[in-house]
Design an enzyme around this catalytic site. Structure first.
Site, short mmCIF file in Angstrom:
data_model
loop_
_atom_site.label_atom_id
_atom_site.label_comp_id
_atom_site.label_asym_id
_atom_site.label_seq_id
_atom_site.Cartn_x
_atom_site.Cartn_y
_atom_site.Cartn_z
N ARG A 44 0.77 -1.26 0.01
CA ARG A 44 -0.08 0.19 -0.16
C ARG A 44 0.84 1.08 0.06
NH1 ARG A 44 1.94 1.98 3.78
NH2 ARG A 44 0.81 3.75 3.74
N GLY A 45 0.29 2.29 0.03
CA GLY A 45 0.86 3.51 -0.26
C GLY A 45 1.02 4.00 -1.83
N ALA A 46 0.73 5.13 -2.24
CA ALA A 46 0.79 5.51 -3.65
C ALA A 46 1.96 5.04 -4.42
CB ALA A 46 0.32 6.64 -3.90
N ARG A 83 -7.47 -0.26 -6.83
CA ARG A 83 -7.77 0.87 -6.00
C ARG A 83 -7.92 2.05 -6.77
NH1 ARG A 83 -4.65 1.51 -0.48
NH2 ARG A 83 -6.20 2.16 -0.08
N GLN A 190 -2.60 2.50 10.07
CA GLN A 190 -1.39 2.52 9.34
C GLN A 190 -0.33 3.40 10.04
OE1 GLN A 190 -4.56 2.94 7.71
NE2 GLN A 190 -4.39 2.22 5.58
N ASP A 231 -2.17 10.87 -2.31
CA ASP A 231 -2.42 9.85 -3.23
C ASP A 231 -2.83 10.35 -4.63
OD1 ASP A 231 -2.79 8.50 -0.63
OD2 ASP A 231 -2.90 6.69 -1.95
N LYS A 242 -5.00 10.12 2.80
CA LYS A 242 -5.71 9.30 3.96
C LYS A 242 -6.70 9.79 4.85
CE LYS A 242 -5.83 5.59 4.50
NZ LYS A 242 -6.55 4.65 3.70
#
Ligand code: MRU
Length: 329
Positions: A44-46, A83, A190, A231, A242
């Site tokens: 995860r994480g852009a 996503r 997170q 993102d 987020k």
């Protein structure tokens, strides 16, 4: 601790759903497994999502009976649907598709080699962008400063040293003695599970706080700056990150604390005029609702991101330098 690594046969990821309890590495050998890992936030994480998807497309292309731009596009579209908010996902996949389309009629072996080169380039460029963001962002920090961050925009979210956490890592190397505060970041934690884990392991002074404590920490003068990732950033500077980031930016403005976004230029979406055009991912109710209602129906909303107005962002730090308002990206 390595967020992801392509070994030739598989994309090996650190399963972030298992952190901080266990470091479990998963070898992903098909695009469907890469897609599942992205959907489930194992990776995860852009920026990390973009890198993972690029290798996923390479793995899928290799397994196709016939490798053509049309057949590869099917694989890319399926990966892209994992996503919706992080633009780095479609950015990386489109870059892979352009690499393929640039060589019509080339032998299959050459096409596969080209795709692998492109995925490796996306990873290497992300690593370099993180470091450059860190170097630019360092100028916004002072020794002994208190810094608040939200979610995880660190090593676990990128192929390098992170975006929002990159300046903090470099400041630590220089002995700045920062006090970092990490929001727990409801609902999937997170901040608590990932940011605290990676910063503490690296020896930074990090304190975990509940999301709702940020206001009082700012009022008490403990926060000298807020650093978060993004993102997707629209042309006017509105930035999706987020859920909870918008609230922090409003608080920061109220208390006169500078609010900074750090992101590589692969997070800028030139096709997006403003934050209203950003698609926000809605995730499942089970991530938010506590158990114990029994049969009682409970309505839940779980937008995974919110959009911070450009007017609340004091600077956007990219690998090319520091942008200040008014933003025209
Ligand atoms: O849902 P996540 O964990 O993928 O959300 C991640 C974030 O919001 C990060 O701040 C963002 O992707 C920037 S990562 C360098």
């Amino acid at each position: 601790m390595k967020t992801l690594e392509f070994t030739g046969g598989a994309l090996v990821i650190l399963d972030q759903t298992r952190l901080p309890d266990k470091e479990v590495y998963l070898p992903l050998t098909t695009p469907d497994r890469v897609r599942e890992a992205i959907c489930a936030l194992r990776v995860r994480g852009a920026p990390a999502i973009g890198v993972a998807a690029a290798y996923g497309l390479y793995l899928g292309a290799r397994a196709l009976d016939r490798l053509t731009p049309e057949t590869a596009r099917g694989v890319a579209e399926r990966l892209a649907s994992a996503r919706p908010t992080a633009v780095n996902l479609t950015w990386a996949l489109e870059r892979m598709m352009r690499a393929l389309e640039a060589h019509p009629g080339a032998p299959r072996e050459a096409l596969e080699r080209r795709l692998l080169e492109e995925a490796r380039a996306i990873e290497a460029e992300d690593k370099a962008a993180c470091r450059a963001i860190g170097e630019h962002g360092l100028s916004l920090l002072r020794p002994d400063m208190g810094v608040l961050t939200h979610c995880n925009a660190g090593k676990l979210a990128t192929a390098g040293i992170g975006t929002a956490l990159a300046p903090l890592y470099l400041a630590h190397e220089k002995g700045y003695n920062l006090r970092v505060y990490a929001d727990e970041t409801r609902p999937l934690l997170q901040g608590a599970r990932l940011t605290v884990y990676e910063l503490a392991r690296a020896g930074l002074d990090v304190t975990l706080i509940c999301d709702g404590m940020a206001a009082a920490m700012m009022k008490a003068g403990r926060i000298g700056a807020v650093f978060t990732g993004a993102d997707r950033i629209a042309r006017n500077g509105d930035a999706a990150n987020k859920t909870g980031t918008l609230g922090l930016a409003v608080l920061a403005r109220h208390f006169g604390v500078p609010f900074y976004i750090c992101a590589p230029t692969s997070t800028l979406d030139a096709a997006c005029p403003d934050g209203g055009a950003i698609v926000i991912e809605e995730r499942g109710a089970e991530e938010v609702a506590p158990r114990g209602y029994g049969e009682t129906p409970v309505r839940v909303r779980n937008p995974a991101f919110d959009v911070t107005d450009a007017a609340l962002i004091d600077a956007i730090v990219t690998e090319r330098g520091i942008l200040r308002p008014p933003y025209r990206l």
